[in-house]
Design a protein around this motif. Structure first.
Motif, PDB file in Angstrom:
ATOM      1  N   SER A 230      64.676  36.044 -40.386  1.00 57.68           N
ATOM      2  CA  SER A 230      65.036  35.768 -38.994  1.00 57.68           C
ATOM      3  C   SER A 230      64.026  34.837 -38.326  1.00 57.68           C
ATOM      4  CB  SER A 230      65.120  37.076 -38.205  1.00 57.68           C
ATOM      5  OG  SER A 230      66.217  37.851 -38.638  1.00 57.68           O
ATOM      6  N   THR A 231      64.509  34.092 -37.347  1.00 61.40           N
ATOM      7  CA  THR A 231      63.686  33.063 -36.720  1.00 61.40           C
ATOM      8  C   THR A 231      62.508  33.661 -35.950  1.00 61.40           C
ATOM      9  OG1 THR A 231      65.270  33.067 -34.877  1.00 61.40           O
ATOM     10  CG2 THR A 231      65.541  31.378 -36.546  1.00 61.40           C
ATOM     11  N   TYR A 232      62.626  34.898 -35.450  1.00 57.79           N
ATOM     12  CA  TYR A 232      61.502  35.472 -34.707  1.00 57.79           C
ATOM     13  C   TYR A 232      60.335  35.827 -35.620  1.00 57.79           C
ATOM     14  CZ  TYR A 232      62.666  40.363 -36.036  1.00 57.79           C
ATOM     15  OH  TYR A 232      62.902  41.541 -36.710  1.00 57.79           O
ATOM     16  N   LEU A 233      60.552  35.753 -36.937  1.00 56.08           N
ATOM     17  CA  LEU A 233      59.515  36.084 -37.917  1.00 56.08           C
ATOM     18  C   LEU A 233      58.768  34.846 -38.423  1.00 56.08           C
ATOM     19  CD1 LEU A 233      61.611  38.720 -39.877  1.00 56.08           C
ATOM     20  CD2 LEU A 233      59.634  39.208 -38.432  1.00 56.08           C
ATOM     21  N   PHE A 234      59.143  33.646 -37.941  1.00 53.39           N
ATOM     22  CA  PHE A 234      58.404  32.434 -38.304  1.00 53.39           C
ATOM     23  C   PHE A 234      56.971  32.549 -37.774  1.00 53.39           C
ATOM     24  CE2 PHE A 234      61.542  28.770 -39.224  1.00 53.39           C
ATOM     25  CZ  PHE A 234      62.465  29.638 -39.794  1.00 53.39           C
ATOM     26  N   PHE A 235      56.014  32.002 -38.536  1.00 53.33           N
ATOM     27  CA  PHE A 235      54.609  32.146 -38.131  1.00 53.33           C
ATOM     28  C   PHE A 235      53.780  30.943 -38.545  1.00 53.33           C
ATOM     29  CE2 PHE A 235      50.209  33.414 -39.189  1.00 53.33           C
ATOM     30  CZ  PHE A 235      49.784  33.808 -37.925  1.00 53.33           C
ATOM     31  N   MET A 236      52.825  30.591 -37.676  1.00 58.89           N
ATOM     32  CA  MET A 236      51.750  29.672 -38.022  1.00 58.89           C
ATOM     33  C   MET A 236      50.425  30.272 -37.542  1.00 58.89           C
ATOM     34  SD  MET A 236      53.104  25.842 -37.038  1.00 58.89           S
ATOM     35  CE  MET A 236      53.072  26.206 -35.290  1.00 58.89           C
ATOM     36  N   GLY A 237      49.398  30.153 -38.370  1.00 63.44           N
ATOM     37  CA  GLY A 237      48.049  30.539 -37.985  1.00 63.44           C
ATOM     38  C   GLY A 237      47.073  29.468 -38.436  1.00 63.44           C
ATOM     39  N   VAL A 238      46.111  29.110 -37.567  1.00 61.84           N
ATOM     40  CA  VAL A 238      45.131  28.060 -37.866  1.00 61.84           C
ATOM     41  C   VAL A 238      43.765  28.530 -37.358  1.00 61.84           C
ATOM     42  CG1 VAL A 238      44.480  25.652 -37.507  1.00 61.84           C
ATOM     43  CG2 VAL A 238      46.901  26.283 -37.506  1.00 61.84           C
ATOM     44  N   GLY A 239      42.732  28.328 -38.164  1.00 53.23           N
ATOM     45  CA  GLY A 239      41.397  28.664 -37.677  1.00 53.23           C
ATOM     46  C   GLY A 239      40.374  28.678 -38.801  1.00 53.23           C
ATOM     47  N   GLU A 240      39.139  29.009 -38.428  1.00 56.46           N
ATOM     48  CA  GLU A 240      38.054  29.131 -39.406  1.00 56.46           C
ATOM     49  C   GLU A 240      38.011  30.577 -39.904  1.00 56.46           C
ATOM     50  OE1 GLU A 240      34.358  26.649 -38.999  1.00 56.46           O
ATOM     51  OE2 GLU A 240      34.977  26.709 -36.898  1.00 56.46           O
TER      52      GLU A 240
END
Length: 836
Positions: A230-240
């Motif tokens: 489902s579209t609400y489960l799309f994810f991006m995470g960025v960091g150190e």
């Protein structure tokens, strides 16, 4: 999703302030929340994105492949919140043809080049800018912000906070960072190209297929998810982040963790592979995805989120040895989010009305994990706590588990969907038996895998497997509301040598249910399992040799009910010593709080409880006893001393040290001094408190020894008066969670409330930005817990205004610190504005 909630103690304070108040939505006409109509079927979502850290915006390109769901159509309607739309075109094998579109009120309507038939696919190209800070939709009690895409410390101006980007899609916020059909009954495969500074790592759903260096110190990572979700489960995470590698079978299990906490990653997350193995076997359905990764985000808007293959946790998961040796407070959440990968991600609720098929299962997974890993007593303690959370919130009594008339879709993320829902599954398991219950779960998963489902399909799977009709169960527990409210009477008939037990239901609509009753004859229990019909009175007769010594209703602790019961100390002792079930033992022990603990039976019960194999029972006994009473000291003192020194559970040790500390006996000073140097935060805190009750002069030298970040409410309450009285500046930020609630705490605990008020005033008369921000952050979250309680909101606003006045006075007296103090004034003003 695992909600971030205030502790039950603080929730109880808030709810008790005005439990009779109407909700903010009372009196409004309720709208029937039908399942979203599917005009279009999403097939594949391809994104290319890069980030503008200065503007806190995202530049995006999207290729959205779709087709009509059933009826032919020449239009595509997408959700797209607060975006700039630069270009819309039909993409035919890389050749773009412009399409006409209309974009207003966060809806993008695209006129296709022709009328498409069912299963006839097309790909639309959209170039856009995501502007999360322009999103108008508001947060809720469960998810306290709704802008979808979050830039944390993007310019790096906050030295103690890392720079991060993360997304939060549930409920319908993915459309704040890419145009989509933002409904739970849409599923699509996906791929995302993320261009970021090369020093950062990225995480998304699925597998990292390629990582390519770009010019100007950038890198593009290509993540591919080849199974529909489902579209609400799309994810991006960025960091150190450091990435700590683990695995289950051949599936990568990765822990993305802030580098400061890298040495403790396995202590925090390390049970994950064992959880995957356990759940896979229990469900007879192997973990269905290509990887499992977990990451934490600063300033997260809830507790945790089960983004498919890429769970996001709030930063409270970050714990150090002093906390972890006491208890990994996030372990239940780790299990919860993992279990969603079957119930929620693999099979997804077709509407928010049916959220229970996601969240009640995830809630019950916490019980299952505790039962497997730590034993049934621990699982039952966890369940009892959940049930009490629900029962102590009267506003939830009239809410159906499956709810089609909610005001806001996020209203269903509550104690009914989670805690009550998990307890309902436990009742169903006990009614069907383990084999049928887990076989029914397996059938539900296999029948509906990679699709959507609702509570009726859940019922059909359990009926299919068990052969039992379950409409009676689902009608009252899923499509009805409330719970049994029970009292009972008994009459002994000496001629027949029978006892008649009458079960009275006092709620408006009677329930039917199986019920375990223990009848004690000559001091020993006999278990009877009866069926209570949906009537206000049910009477059952049992053979006995004489008038029963004790009758124990709901003896197995399975029924979700509010039971009124009063027992003598002698009966409580009998129930405790003869019950195998945790809840019966715990309730017998808890009964002492309303009785004299000086009676011989009460002291015997406390003595037995101190030797109970389950540490939560020992802790309860330690909290109830009073060693300043000579009789209790004589009978119990030696055992408490043993627990203080040698209990295998540090939380029990800490409770024993607290009990000894109340005596203020100097003979325990060596024990307390040793405890202050323990690894355990709980042992340190109890030892420090006990030591300072005897020798207050040592406060400033010792209070810094405890890492109070993430400390329990009990430890904070214990140390708050010490920190405030001695003005231990290094701990000022950590008292905020209690100081914020001083107006409410004073109602229930005047002494602690006064210390909390002094702490609040200390913060507000100090030039301390972090402590002030902590106050406003907690106050902001509390607002969402106060739905329907205007009196509590007024009290909180008045408190913030009082704090503002103190900051203004501080500014007058310290104009040289204007820059810092003005920032504090700004955050308080924003907090006040948030309550309007």
């Amino acid at each position: 999703m695992r909600k971030a909630i205030l502790s039950i103690a603080i929730l109880g304070i808030l709810f008790s302030a005005n439990v009779s108040a109407q909700t903010e939505t009372s009196g409004r006409e309720k709208v029937y929340r039908a399942t979203p109509t599917k005009v279009t079927e999403l097939k594949h979502t391809k994104l290319k994105v890069n980030f503008d850290y200065q503007k806190e915006q995202m530049n995006g390109e999207e290729w959205l492949t779709a087709s009509p769901y059933f009826y032919a159509t020449n239009e595509l309607t997408l959700d797209a919140k607060a975006m700039l739309i630069h270009e819309v075109a039909l993409d035919n094998n890389g050749k773009k043809s412009p399409l006409k579109y209309d974009y207003k009120d966060d809806i993008l309507k695209i006129n296709l080049d022709k009328t498409y038939q069912k299963n006839q696919e097309y790909t639309v190209y959209i170039k856009y800018t995501s502007r999360p800070n322009e999103v108008k939709q508001q947060g809720s009690m469960a998810i306290n912000d709704a802008k979808g895409l979050y830039f944390i410390n993007p310019q790096g101006t906050e030295p103690d906070k890392p720079t991060q980007i993360w997304t939060q899609g549930e409920t319908e916020s993915s459309s704040a960072w890419f145009p989509t059909i933002d409904k739970p009954n849409q599923k699509t495969t996906q791929e995302i190209y993320m261009t970021v500074p090369d020093k950062y790592v990225t995480l998304s759903n699925g597998l990292l297929k390629e990582s390519k260096k770009e010019s100007n110190g950038l890198r593009t990572d290509h993540w591919v998810m080849d199974k529909r979700h489902s579209t609400y489960l799309f994810f991006m995470g960025v960091g150190e982040y450091a990435i700590v590698k683990d695995k289950w079978k051949n599936i990568p299990v990765d822990y993305y963790i802030e580098k400061e906490y890298e040495p403790y990653a396995k202590q925090i997350y390390g049970n994950t592979p064992e959880m995957i193995e356990f759940f896979s076997k229990k469900l007879n359905y192997d973990y269905p995805w290509a990887k499992y990764a977990q990451i934490s985000g600063r300033d997260y808007v809830s507790g945790a989120m089960e983004n498919t293959t890429a769970t996001l946790h709030g930063s409270d998961i970050l714990q150090k040895p002093g906390q972890l040796i006491d208890e990994n407070t996030w372990e239940d959440t780790i299990a919860h989010e993992l279990f969603h990968h079957w119930f929620g991600d693999l099979v997804t609720a077709e509407s928010w009305s049916n959220l229970t098929v996601n969240e009640s299962f995830a809630n019950y997974s916490e019980y299952l994990w505790n039962e497997y890993k730590y034993g049934k007593d621990q699982a039952d303690y966890h369940l009892m706590t959940d049930v009490n959370n629900y029962l102590h919130n009267p506003s939830d009594f009239n809410k159906n588990l499956v709810r089609f008339n909610y005001e806001s879709r996020e209203d269903v993320f509550d104690l009914v969907t989670y805690q009550k829902g998990g307890s309902i599954l436990n009742m169903l398991r006990n009614y069907l038996g383990d084999d049928a219950f887990f076989a029914g779960m397996n059938d539900y998963l296999k029948t509906n895998e990679y699709q959507n489902a609702e509570a009726h399909q859940l019922r059909l799977s359990f009926e299919k497997v068990s052969g039992k009709d379950l409409n009676w169960f689902f009608n009252q527990w899923y499509f009805g509301n409330g719970n049994p409210k029970i009292n009972y009477t008994s009459t002994f008939e000496p001629v027949k040598k029978q006892v008649a037990v009458t079960i009275n239901q006092t709620q408006e609509k009677p329930f039917e249910f199986p019920l375990a009753i223990d009848v004690y004859d000559n001091g020993k229990p006999k278990r009877y399992n009866v069926w209570v019909n949906a009537e206000s009175k049910n009477t059952f007769s049992f053979d006995v040799s004489k008038a029963p010594d004790l009758i124990n209703i709901n003896a197995d602790g399975v029924l979700l009910a509010d039971i009124t019961d009063t027992k003598t100390p002698e009966q409580n002792l009998m129930q405790f010593t003869n019950s195998k079930e945790f809840k019966s033992r715990y309730l017998a022990l808890n009964g002492l709080k309303d009785q004299t603990a000086k009676s011989p039976a009460s002291v015997k019960l406390l003595a037995a409880a101190l030797k109970d194999p389950f540490f939560r029972v020992r802790i309860k006994a330690l909290n109830l006893l009073d060693l300043t009473n000579p009789e209790q000291m004589k009978a119990l003192g030696a055992e408490v001393e043993k627990l203080a020194s040698n209990d295998p559970k540090t939380l029990s040790q800490a409770a024993a040290i607290t009990a000894l500390g109340k005596t203020k006996d100097k003979k325990y000073l060596p024990l307390f001094e040793k405890g202050v140097n323990a690894v355990s935060n709980a042992v340190k805190g109890s030892s420090l408190s006990a030591l300072l009750s005897i020798d207050p002069s040592k406060a400033s030298n010792l209070a810094d020894k405890i890492d109070m970040k993430g400390a329990s409410d009990e430890l904070r309450a214990q140390l708050l008066p010490i920190i405030v009285k001695n003005k231990i500046v290094s701990q000022i930020e950590n008292i905020a969670p209690l100081a914020t609630f001083y107006p409410f705490i004073k109602f229930q605990n005047p002494e602690l409330g006064k210390a909390a008020e002094d702490g609040f005033n200390w913060i507000m008369t100090s030039d301390n930005l972090k402590a002030t921000e902590s106050i406003t952050k907690v106050a902001g979250y509390a607002k969402n817990q106060m739905t329907g309680n205007p009196q509590a909101k007024m009290m909180m606003v008045q408190m913030l205004k009082d704090g503002l006045s103190k900051k203004m006075e501080l500014l007058k007296q310290n104009p040289q610190n204007a820059a810092s103090i003005n920032k504090q004034i700004d955050v308080i003003n924003k907090a006040i504005e948030n309550y309007k």
